[in-house]
Design a protein around this motif. Structure first.
Motif, PDB file in Angstrom:
ATOM      1  N   LYS A   1     -22.768 -54.373  21.226  1.00 12.04           N
ATOM      2  CA  LYS A   1     -22.096 -53.170  21.725  1.00 12.04           C
ATOM      3  C   LYS A   1     -21.544 -52.399  20.532  1.00 12.04           C
ATOM      4  CE  LYS A   1     -20.645 -55.429  26.021  1.00 12.04           C
ATOM      5  NZ  LYS A   1     -19.469 -55.909  26.798  1.00 12.04           N
ATOM      6  N   ILE A   2     -21.864 -51.107  20.474  1.00 10.63           N
ATOM      7  CA  ILE A   2     -21.403 -50.239  19.392  1.00 10.63           C
ATOM      8  C   ILE A   2     -20.463 -49.203  19.983  1.00 10.63           C
ATOM      9  CG2 ILE A   2     -22.072 -48.696  17.517  1.00 10.63           C
ATOM     10  CD1 ILE A   2     -23.275 -51.457  17.218  1.00 10.63           C
ATOM     11  N   GLY A   3     -19.253 -49.099  19.440  1.00  4.12           N
ATOM     12  CA  GLY A   3     -18.279 -48.131  19.938  1.00  4.12           C
ATOM     13  C   GLY A   3     -18.310 -46.845  19.136  1.00  4.12           C
ATOM     14  N   LEU A   4     -18.416 -45.713  19.812  1.00  5.34           N
ATOM     15  CA  LEU A   4     -18.371 -44.393  19.173  1.00  5.34           C
ATOM     16  C   LEU A   4     -17.185 -43.620  19.733  1.00  5.34           C
ATOM     17  CD1 LEU A   4     -19.573 -42.144  17.363  1.00  5.34           C
ATOM     18  CD2 LEU A   4     -20.982 -41.464  19.328  1.00  5.34           C
ATOM     19  N   LEU A   5     -16.226 -43.296  18.861  1.00  4.42           N
ATOM     20  CA  LEU A   5     -15.007 -42.595  19.264  1.00  4.42           C
ATOM     21  C   LEU A   5     -14.980 -41.231  18.587  1.00  4.42           C
ATOM     22  CD1 LEU A   5     -12.806 -45.713  18.681  1.00  4.42           C
ATOM     23  CD2 LEU A   5     -12.876 -44.537  20.877  1.00  4.42           C
ATOM     24  N   LEU A   6     -15.057 -40.161  19.376  1.00  2.00           N
ATOM     25  CA  LEU A   6     -15.016 -38.798  18.843  1.00  2.00           C
ATOM     26  C   LEU A   6     -13.685 -38.135  19.187  1.00  2.00           C
ATOM     27  CD1 LEU A   6     -18.698 -37.613  19.471  1.00  2.00           C
ATOM     28  CD2 LEU A   6     -17.681 -38.603  17.415  1.00  2.00           C
ATOM     29  N   PRO A   7     -13.274 -37.102  18.419  1.00  2.00           N
ATOM     30  CA  PRO A   7     -11.879 -36.663  18.465  1.00  2.00           C
ATOM     31  C   PRO A   7     -11.494 -35.617  19.505  1.00  2.00           C
ATOM     32  CG  PRO A   7     -13.004 -35.573  16.664  1.00  2.00           C
ATOM     33  CD  PRO A   7     -13.989 -36.525  17.268  1.00  2.00           C
ATOM     34  N   ASP A   8     -12.389 -34.681  19.824  1.00  2.00           N
ATOM     35  CA  ASP A   8     -11.958 -33.606  20.718  1.00  2.00           C
ATOM     36  C   ASP A   8     -13.143 -32.964  21.414  1.00  2.00           C
ATOM     37  OD1 ASP A   8     -12.910 -31.103  19.302  1.00  2.00           O
ATOM     38  OD2 ASP A   8     -11.636 -31.885  17.721  1.00  2.00           O
ATOM     39  N   SER A   9     -12.831 -32.188  22.447  1.00  2.00           N
ATOM     40  CA  SER A   9     -13.854 -31.455  23.199  1.00  2.00           C
ATOM     41  C   SER A   9     -13.832 -29.973  22.878  1.00  2.00           C
ATOM     42  CB  SER A   9     -13.628 -31.657  24.704  1.00  2.00           C
ATOM     43  OG  SER A   9     -13.642 -33.036  25.031  1.00  2.00           O
ATOM     44  N   VAL A  10     -12.901 -29.546  22.035  1.00  2.00           N
ATOM     45  CA  VAL A  10     -12.804 -28.135  21.657  1.00  2.00           C
ATOM     46  C   VAL A  10     -13.985 -27.739  20.776  1.00  2.00           C
ATOM     47  CG1 VAL A  10     -11.440 -26.440  20.377  1.00  2.00           C
ATOM     48  CG2 VAL A  10     -10.297 -28.087  21.873  1.00  2.00           C
ATOM     49  N   THR A  11     -14.348 -28.634  19.852  1.00  2.00           N
ATOM     50  CA  THR A  11     -15.441 -28.373  18.931  1.00  2.00           C
ATOM     51  C   THR A  11     -16.757 -28.771  19.589  1.00  2.00           C
ATOM     52  OG1 THR A  11     -13.927 -28.931  17.135  1.00  2.00           O
ATOM     53  CG2 THR A  11     -16.260 -28.762  16.578  1.00  2.00           C
ATOM     54  N   ALA A  12     -17.632 -27.794  19.803  1.00  2.00           N
ATOM     55  CA  ALA A  12     -18.842 -28.019  20.608  1.00  2.00           C
ATOM     56  C   ALA A  12     -19.773 -29.055  20.017  1.00  2.00           C
ATOM     57  CB  ALA A  12     -19.587 -26.698  20.787  1.00  2.00           C
ATOM     58  N   ARG A  13     -19.781 -29.216  18.707  1.00  3.92           N
ATOM     59  CA  ARG A  13     -20.761 -30.083  18.054  1.00  3.92           C
ATOM     60  C   ARG A  13     -20.672 -31.536  18.503  1.00  3.92           C
ATOM     61  NH1 ARG A  13     -18.893 -31.894  12.060  1.00  3.92           N
ATOM     62  NH2 ARG A  13     -20.000 -33.755  12.766  1.00  3.92           N
ATOM     63  N   TYR A  14     -19.471 -32.008  18.839  1.00  7.91           N
ATOM     64  CA  TYR A  14     -19.315 -33.428  19.117  1.00  7.91           C
ATOM     65  C   TYR A  14     -20.118 -33.873  20.335  1.00  7.91           C
ATOM     66  CZ  TYR A  14     -15.637 -33.296  15.625  1.00  7.91           C
ATOM     67  OH  TYR A  14     -14.946 -33.124  14.456  1.00  7.91           O
ATOM     68  N   GLU A  15     -19.992 -33.143  21.425  1.00  2.00           N
ATOM     69  CA  GLU A  15     -20.725 -33.496  22.635  1.00  2.00           C
ATOM     70  C   GLU A  15     -22.180 -33.037  22.579  1.00  2.00           C
ATOM     71  OE1 GLU A  15     -19.580 -35.331  25.078  1.00  2.00           O
ATOM     72  OE2 GLU A  15     -17.525 -35.453  24.348  1.00  2.00           O
ATOM     73  N   ASN A  16     -22.436 -31.902  21.906  1.00  2.00           N
ATOM     74  CA  ASN A  16     -23.775 -31.308  21.903  1.00  2.00           C
ATOM     75  C   ASN A  16     -24.689 -31.866  20.819  1.00  2.00           C
ATOM     76  OD1 ASN A  16     -22.846 -29.698  23.972  1.00  2.00           O
ATOM     77  ND2 ASN A  16     -22.484 -27.916  22.678  1.00  2.00           N
ATOM     78  N   ALA A  17     -24.108 -32.421  19.762  1.00  2.00           N
ATOM     79  CA  ALA A  17     -24.938 -32.863  18.636  1.00  2.00           C
ATOM     80  C   ALA A  17     -24.621 -34.290  18.195  1.00  2.00           C
ATOM     81  CB  ALA A  17     -24.773 -31.889  17.459  1.00  2.00           C
ATOM     82  N   ASP A  18     -23.377 -34.546  17.777  1.00  2.00           N
ATOM     83  CA  ASP A  18     -23.047 -35.862  17.214  1.00  2.00           C
ATOM     84  C   ASP A  18     -23.393 -37.007  18.160  1.00  2.00           C
ATOM     85  OD1 ASP A  18     -21.057 -35.345  14.607  1.00  2.00           O
ATOM     86  OD2 ASP A  18     -21.002 -33.748  16.088  1.00  2.00           O
TER      87      ASP A  18
ATOM     88  N   GLN B   1     -13.678 -55.042  25.141  1.00  2.00           N
ATOM     89  CA  GLN B   1     -15.017 -55.196  25.735  1.00  2.00           C
ATOM     90  C   GLN B   1     -15.999 -55.888  24.796  1.00  2.00           C
ATOM     91  OE1 GLN B   1     -16.499 -51.667  28.124  1.00  2.00           O
ATOM     92  NE2 GLN B   1     -14.607 -50.771  27.339  1.00  2.00           N
ATOM     93  N   GLY B   2     -15.547 -56.178  23.568  1.00  2.00           N
ATOM     94  CA  GLY B   2     -16.367 -56.959  22.663  1.00  2.00           C
ATOM     95  C   GLY B   2     -17.331 -56.169  21.801  1.00  2.00           C
ATOM     96  N   VAL B   3     -16.919 -54.987  21.337  1.00  2.00           N
ATOM     97  CA  VAL B   3     -17.799 -54.228  20.448  1.00  2.00           C
ATOM     98  C   VAL B   3     -18.020 -54.992  19.142  1.00  2.00           C
ATOM     99  CG1 VAL B   3     -17.263 -51.924  21.343  1.00  2.00           C
ATOM    100  CG2 VAL B   3     -15.861 -52.898  19.508  1.00  2.00           C
ATOM    101  N   SER B   4     -19.186 -54.774  18.554  1.00  2.35           N
ATOM    102  CA  SER B   4     -19.503 -55.398  17.271  1.00  2.35           C
ATOM    103  C   SER B   4     -19.120 -54.506  16.106  1.00  2.35           C
ATOM    104  CB  SER B   4     -21.004 -55.700  17.195  1.00  2.35           C
ATOM    105  OG  SER B   4     -21.375 -56.654  18.154  1.00  2.35           O
TER     106      SER B   4
END
Length: 368
Positions: A41-58, A97-100
């Motif tokens: 399991k790989i955890g990805l934590l992004l900072p905000d929804s204001v900046t479009a790139r995070y949801e649309n690209a990263d 949840q046991g992320v690696s």
């Protein structure tokens, strides 16, 4: 032995076995628990929804690369929505949840240090993604040369002012900086100041925008327009969201002609504004290689591999293995050779840029 004594002895034995079992299954602080790298399991934590790139690209780029490299791995994803406490809770949930591996793009670079400490105590490696976590407990840092971003932004603005003969006498520049809790914002600001302070142009005022909030940025610029009026000859904005807010303020105040405004991230709306002549420039950061590199490092760490880094970045008294990717300044003349060429918004990049009212602007610049 009586029946009562036999039952007591059996119960005692069960308790001892249970206690030994609990001790055996406990995670020793600082020792990474055993995980299957094929189903990690790989955890990805992004900072905000204001900046479009995070949801649309990263996120989609990271997810696609993870799936390609490790089809059996599972992505645990969360967005902090601009809330450091929420990000802390999300990280703790992923650890439970046991992320690696945790891939952490902090909303608050200082506050997120506690996430790195907690992960380290559980033996879980942390990759600081895009923004630097202020902690020595990091395995990798991957981002862009953020001081260079600030220098490129400011240089573009100064060159534009020089070319137009503006910015002299009591006229000058506004600086609309990013969030004071974001390490990247501090680096953009430092790079920009290194150019503006040496340019001979007056810095009329500057503002560190809380949480990169465009509403607060727009209110501030509106107040500066009231105070300085026609003395404002250009606006440095730390990213495209803030640039859009600054332009909205200029238009609402009927400032004509519009002053040059610069940003960064090459967001779709910003590129459209650039082609239409409302925004002067942005900085294109190839997010796909950044997100894919983060996924590659995460998978490598699940396999106890440690790829050699390009450089190191000092934080908390430690040198963190780092990858700092290159960036590209983009004005209207550069759109075709950067975001369009790279299909930055997907296979239909040109159609997205040239939609609706922007069709004519695209044709004017030979795009479409």
């Amino acid at each position: 032995m009586t029946l009562a004594k036999s039952l007591l002895a059996a119960a005692t034995a069960l308790l001892v076995v249970g206690a030994l079992s609990a001790c055996t299954n406990a995670v020793t602080p600082g020792v990474r628990p055993s995980h299957d790298p094929q189903t990690a399991k790989i955890g990805l934590l992004l900072p905000d929804s204001v900046t479009a790139r995070y949801e649309n690209a990263d996120k989609p780029y990271f997810e696609a690369e993870l799936k390609a490299l490790c089809p059996g791995c599972k992505l645990l994803y969360a967005n902090a929505d601009g809330d450091a406490s929420k990000q802390q809770q999300q990280a703790e949930s992923m650890l439970a949840q046991g992320v690696s591996v945790l891939v952490l793009d902090p909303f608050d670079s200082q506050a997120a240090a506690s996430i790195a400490v907690e992960a380290k105590s559980d033996g879980i490696p942390v990759i600081s993604y895009d923004r630097l976590v202020h902690s020595k407990h990091l395995d990798y840092y991957i981002s862009f040369d953020n001081e260079k971003v600030g220098r490129l932004q400011a240089q573009a603005l100064v060159d534009k002012l020089k070319a137009s003969g503006a910015g002299r006498g009591d006229h000058g520049i506004l600086m609309l900086n990013g969030s004071p809790t974001d390490n990247n914002a501090a680096l953009f600001k430092k790079g920009a100041h290194s150019v503006i302070d040496a340019s001979g142009y007056t810095l009329l005022a500057e503002y560190d925008t809380p949480a990169w909030d465009p509403a607060k940025a727009q209110d501030w610029v509106t107040g500066q327009i009231t105070q300085y009026g026609d003395r404002i000859d250009g606006i440095y904005a730390a990213n495209d969201v803030l640039a859009g807010a600054a332009i909205a303020s200029l238009k609402a105040a009927d400032v004509t002609p519009l002053r040059p405004v610069i940003g960064q991230d090459a967001e779709l709306a910003a590129v459209q504004r650039i082609l239409a002549g409302d925004q002067y420039m942005t900085v294109y950061k190839a997010i796909q290689p950044e997100a894919e590199k983060a996924a590659q490092l995460a998978v490598a760490l699940t396999r106890s591999e440690h790829p050699r880094a390009d450089t190191t970045v000092s934080v908390g008294g430690a040198k963190i293995a780092s990858f700092l990717l290159n960036v590209t300044p983009v004005t209207a003349a550069d759109v075709e050779g950067s975001v369009v060429k790279d299909k930055f918004y997907g296979p239909d990049t040109t159609a997205k840029i040239c939609a609706g009212d922007y069709k004519a602007a695209c044709a004017q610049h030979g795009i479409g």
